[in-house]
Scaffold this motif. Structure first.
Motif, PDB file in Angstrom:
ATOM      1  N   ILE A   1     -12.674  -3.377  -9.067  1.00 23.96           N
ATOM      2  CA  ILE A   1     -11.409  -3.719  -9.721  1.00 23.96           C
ATOM      3  C   ILE A   1     -11.535  -5.128 -10.274  1.00 23.96           C
ATOM      4  CG2 ILE A   1      -8.928  -4.033  -9.407  1.00 23.96           C
ATOM      5  CD1 ILE A   1      -9.118  -2.105  -6.996  1.00 23.96           C
ATOM      6  N   SER A   2     -11.425  -5.264 -11.583  1.00 22.94           N
ATOM      7  CA  SER A   2     -11.579  -6.578 -12.213  1.00 22.94           C
ATOM      8  C   SER A   2     -10.882  -6.576 -13.563  1.00 22.94           C
ATOM      9  CB  SER A   2     -13.064  -6.917 -12.397  1.00 22.94           C
ATOM     10  OG  SER A   2     -13.219  -8.136 -13.097  1.00 22.94           O
ATOM     11  N   HIS A   3     -10.428  -7.762 -13.966  1.00 26.13           N
ATOM     12  CA  HIS A   3      -9.861  -7.926 -15.309  1.00 26.13           C
ATOM     13  C   HIS A   3     -10.895  -8.512 -16.270  1.00 26.13           C
ATOM     14  CE1 HIS A   3      -5.907  -6.739 -14.090  1.00 26.13           C
ATOM     15  NE2 HIS A   3      -5.790  -7.711 -13.224  1.00 26.13           N
ATOM     16  N   ARG A   4     -12.088  -8.788 -15.774  1.00 24.56           N
ATOM     17  CA  ARG A   4     -13.119  -9.396 -16.624  1.00 24.56           C
ATOM     18  C   ARG A   4     -13.926  -8.306 -17.320  1.00 24.56           C
ATOM     19  NH1 ARG A   4     -15.437 -14.549 -13.100  1.00 24.56           N
ATOM     20  NH2 ARG A   4     -13.467 -15.696 -13.023  1.00 24.56           N
ATOM     21  N   MET A   5     -13.614  -8.106 -18.576  1.00 32.08           N
ATOM     22  CA  MET A   5     -14.212  -7.006 -19.337  1.00 32.08           C
ATOM     23  C   MET A   5     -15.742  -7.101 -19.394  1.00 32.08           C
ATOM     24  SD  MET A   5     -12.078  -4.763 -20.442  1.00 32.08           S
ATOM     25  CE  MET A   5     -10.362  -4.492 -20.851  1.00 32.08           C
ATOM     26  N   GLU A   6     -16.251  -8.329 -19.536  1.00 33.81           N
ATOM     27  CA  GLU A   6     -17.707  -8.492 -19.651  1.00 33.81           C
ATOM     28  C   GLU A   6     -18.414  -7.917 -18.421  1.00 33.81           C
ATOM     29  OE1 GLU A   6     -15.487 -10.893 -20.050  1.00 33.81           O
ATOM     30  OE2 GLU A   6     -15.642 -11.474 -22.156  1.00 33.81           O
ATOM     31  N   GLU A   7     -17.810  -8.113 -17.248  1.00 30.56           N
ATOM     32  CA  GLU A   7     -18.408  -7.612 -16.006  1.00 30.56           C
ATOM     33  C   GLU A   7     -18.412  -6.084 -15.970  1.00 30.56           C
ATOM     34  OE1 GLU A   7     -16.938 -11.363 -13.260  1.00 30.56           O
ATOM     35  OE2 GLU A   7     -16.270  -9.345 -12.794  1.00 30.56           O
ATOM     36  N   ILE A   8     -17.327  -5.497 -16.441  1.00 31.19           N
ATOM     37  CA  ILE A   8     -17.216  -4.036 -16.422  1.00 31.19           C
ATOM     38  C   ILE A   8     -18.378  -3.421 -17.199  1.00 31.19           C
ATOM     39  CG2 ILE A   8     -15.793  -2.064 -17.124  1.00 31.19           C
ATOM     40  CD1 ILE A   8     -14.672  -3.773 -14.767  1.00 31.19           C
ATOM     41  N   PHE A   9     -18.689  -3.989 -18.354  1.00 35.87           N
ATOM     42  CA  PHE A   9     -19.764  -3.441 -19.179  1.00 35.87           C
ATOM     43  C   PHE A   9     -21.142  -3.794 -18.631  1.00 35.87           C
ATOM     44  CE2 PHE A   9     -16.217  -3.072 -22.089  1.00 35.87           C
ATOM     45  CZ  PHE A   9     -16.485  -1.856 -22.721  1.00 35.87           C
ATOM     46  N   THR A  10     -21.215  -4.799 -17.774  1.00 37.37           N
ATOM     47  CA  THR A  10     -22.502  -5.206 -17.190  1.00 37.37           C
ATOM     48  C   THR A  10     -22.868  -4.365 -15.978  1.00 37.37           C
ATOM     49  OG1 THR A  10     -22.203  -7.488 -17.928  1.00 37.37           O
ATOM     50  CG2 THR A  10     -23.767  -7.136 -16.139  1.00 37.37           C
TER      51      THR A  10
ATOM     52  N   LEU B   1     -15.899 -18.822 -20.131  1.00 42.52           N
ATOM     53  CA  LEU B   1     -16.321 -19.491 -21.358  1.00 42.52           C
ATOM     54  C   LEU B   1     -15.742 -18.863 -22.625  1.00 42.52           C
ATOM     55  CD1 LEU B   1     -20.002 -20.626 -20.681  1.00 42.52           C
ATOM     56  CD2 LEU B   1     -17.922 -21.990 -20.762  1.00 42.52           C
ATOM     57  N   PRO B   2     -15.627 -17.518 -22.706  1.00 43.54           N
ATOM     58  CA  PRO B   2     -14.981 -16.960 -23.908  1.00 43.54           C
ATOM     59  C   PRO B   2     -13.560 -17.482 -24.089  1.00 43.54           C
ATOM     60  CG  PRO B   2     -16.176 -15.248 -22.729  1.00 43.54           C
ATOM     61  CD  PRO B   2     -16.180 -16.453 -21.839  1.00 43.54           C
ATOM     62  N   GLU B   3     -12.839 -17.672 -22.969  1.00 47.31           N
ATOM     63  CA  GLU B   3     -11.480 -18.203 -23.027  1.00 47.31           C
ATOM     64  C   GLU B   3     -11.491 -19.662 -23.486  1.00 47.31           C
ATOM     65  OE1 GLU B   3      -8.064 -17.156 -20.171  1.00 47.31           O
ATOM     66  OE2 GLU B   3      -8.992 -18.914 -19.247  1.00 47.31           O
ATOM     67  N   VAL B   4     -12.431 -20.444 -22.958  1.00 49.06           N
ATOM     68  CA  VAL B   4     -12.577 -21.841 -23.361  1.00 49.06           C
ATOM     69  C   VAL B   4     -12.822 -21.932 -24.868  1.00 49.06           C
ATOM     70  CG1 VAL B   4     -14.113 -23.849 -23.189  1.00 49.06           C
ATOM     71  CG2 VAL B   4     -13.343 -22.689 -21.116  1.00 49.06           C
ATOM     72  N   LEU B   5     -13.756 -21.115 -25.352  1.00 46.39           N
ATOM     73  CA  LEU B   5     -14.111 -21.148 -26.768  1.00 46.39           C
ATOM     74  C   LEU B   5     -13.010 -20.566 -27.655  1.00 46.39           C
ATOM     75  CD1 LEU B   5     -17.818 -20.032 -26.328  1.00 46.39           C
ATOM     76  CD2 LEU B   5     -17.076 -22.258 -27.177  1.00 46.39           C
ATOM     77  N   GLY B   6     -12.291 -19.566 -27.123  1.00 43.54           N
ATOM     78  CA  GLY B   6     -11.287 -18.872 -27.921  1.00 43.54           C
ATOM     79  C   GLY B   6      -9.968 -19.602 -28.044  1.00 43.54           C
TER      80      GLY B   6
END
Length: 500
Positions: free
Chosen positions: A200-209, A458-463
């Motif tokens: 269970i996670s809200h971090r999309m990058e992890e889901i795809f990893t 980091l995506p949030e920082v950059l975005g």
């Protein structure tokens, strides 16, 4: 039952006080897979898992394990069936040793006596930890370990109970990048041993990893199950929110005003050394860096929650003395803390009481709260922030994580801050609520509010930021404009590779 499935939950329904929170949910787990369970906050993920682990009893529906229908009446029964949970708030007892935590409630004794088989428990602790490729001394006091290593102790404890299914709730929320990498290696090893992971996670990058399949819930209903390789981020977002979300980070067209905050040579006793930074009106400045680098410590020192040994703070060009949080609030500074549950909210109190907490002086007369004024402010903020609740008297603990975070934001918006510090503002918040928080940030800056944001994503920082300041070992190691920043140079500076 499909022979591949270790668990089949069929037609699961659950209501609380007449409110339907799960409506005929189907959920299947295959042996040895990593299965993502996703949905917005309040979608029903936690309730479904609490039914699987015996905390709640379903009103309707069946659970089949290994081809046999089962009734799971308690967490103890779930554990005996090989179902374990690694909670977001870890359950280790910090003052006990690793070995004592491993066998808590299942201590090995000589016969029926209370004499413990200490050596055997330590040996088995080392054995289970070594299965995860981890070398931790069983005599180590658990509270002295990093969060990542404490989490590995909990996973080892699950293995010691012969767990076949391990539910991981936001497992990387408080981990460093290195610890996340270690966790993923451990998960890969567990699945090779045919252990099933619910992730269970809200971090999309992890889901795809890390995940093989994903099941999405929305508003207590089953939306669908897909294999990760046959889906996309846009597909998942549409399943979760029921609409196209558009760009993850809304476009910013900032107009910067005068310098709102300036910090010169800020130092604390042990954590910070000679920190310099500025934030302008209408600007979002991100503090990036590894966990423990000093980002939160800068925020706490600025807010008067951490003593300063040297340095100056200027607000709107005026030197100010901030020795305690009330000094910061009086200077127009708000602080949304990283840990909303213990430092940002009073969960047993109502939305109204929480939202008005930081602005009581402005809505009180002769020490008495003017209830009509308080109600009007809270009602306006609930509408503005789109807080999903029955009314302002609802208890905070009944709200989803995303709505709790909006209440924390509302508490500080009620003070009309000049500068808002946001420490991990979207941690544990679903993708739809994240977008709403980003839009609120943009609206605040368009009205001249300055934002200092701390984020480990980091995506949030950059975005979302206009400038990025990187913290390394208690000092500023680099500063980047939005145009010059990328993940590589931020991480290089975060690990000490670049000096400002």
């Amino acid at each position: 039952m499909n022979s591949q499935n270790v668990i089949e939950m069929s037609g699961i329904s659950k209501a609380f006080s007449g409110v339907q929170v799960l409506k005929t949910i189907d959920f299947q787990l295959r042996r040895g897979e990593v299965h993502a369970l996703m949905g917005e906050n309040g979608a029903g993920k936690s309730t479904l898992m609490k039914i699987l682990t015996g905390i709640y009893k379903a009103d309707q529906g069946t659970i089949v394990k290994d081809g046999e229908q089962v009734t799971i009446k308690s967490p103890k029964e779930a554990e005996s069936m090989g179902i374990a949970v690694i909670h977001q708030e870890l359950n280790n007892i910090s003052h006990l040793t690793v070995a004592e935590n491993m066998f808590l409630g299942r201590e090995l004794t000589y016969g029926k006596s209370t004499v413990l088989k200490t050596k055997e428990m330590k040996a088995k602790t080392k054995e289970y930890l070594s299965r995860l490729g981890v070398d931790i001394d069983p005599d180590t006091v658990t509270g002295k370990l990093s969060v990542g290593r404490q989490q590995l102790v909990e996973i080892a404890r699950a293995l010691a109970t012969d767990a076949e299914i391990i539910i991981m709730d936001e497992p990387t929320a408080a981990l460093t990048d290195r610890e996340i990498h270690t966790l993923f290696e451990v998960i890969e090893q567990l699945t090779k041993d045919q252990i099933t992971i619910v992730y269970i996670s809200h971090r999309m990058e992890e889901i795809f990893t890390i995940c093989d399949r994903i099941t999405v819930l929305r508003d207590g209903q089953y939306i669908g199950t897909e294999t990760i390789k046959n889906t996309s981020l846009d597909d998942i977002v549409k399943m979760m929110v029921g609409r196209e979300l558009g760009e993850r980070y809304p476009e910013r067209e900032p107009t910067f005003g005068n310098e709102r905050l300036r910090i010169e040579g800020l130092s604390t006793k042990n954590e910070l050394r000679n920190v310099h930074l500025t934030v302008r009106e209408g600007e979002i400045v991100a503090l990036a860096g590894l966990m423990g680098a000093g980002r939160t410590e800068i925020a706490e020192a600025l807010f008067g929650a951490r003593p300063i040994t040297s340095g100056q703070i200027y607000v709107d060009g005026k030197k100010v003395s901030i020795r305690k949080p009330t000094d910061a609030i009086n200077e127009g500074i708000g602080f949304v803390t990283e840990d909303r549950k213990s430092k940002g909210l009073i969960l047993g109190d109502s939305i109204r009481d929480n939202m008005s907490l930081a602005s009581l002086s402005s809505i009180s007369r002769f020490g008495i709260v003017q209830q009509q004024k308080e109600n009007a402010i809270v009602e306006e903020l609930m509408q503005k922030l789109r807080v999903k609740a029955s009314n302002m008297n609802q208890k905070l603990k009944a709200l989803s994580g995303g709505n709790q975070q909006k209440v924390v934001l509302g508490k500080w918006l009620a003070t009309h801050p000049k500068l808002l510090i946001l420490d991990e503002p979207t941690r544990g918040v679903d993708i739809g609520a994240k977008k709403e928080i980003y839009q609120i940030m943009n609206e605040l800056t368009s009205n001249g509010v300055a934002i200092l944001m701390i984020s480990s994503e980091l995506p949030e920082v950059l975005g979302m930021s206009d400038r990025i300041i990187v913290v390394h070992e208690g000092t500023i190691s680099a500063e980047f404009s939005k145009q010059d920043a990328n993940q590589e140079n931020i991480m290089h500076a975060a690990t000490g590779g670049v000096k400002a």
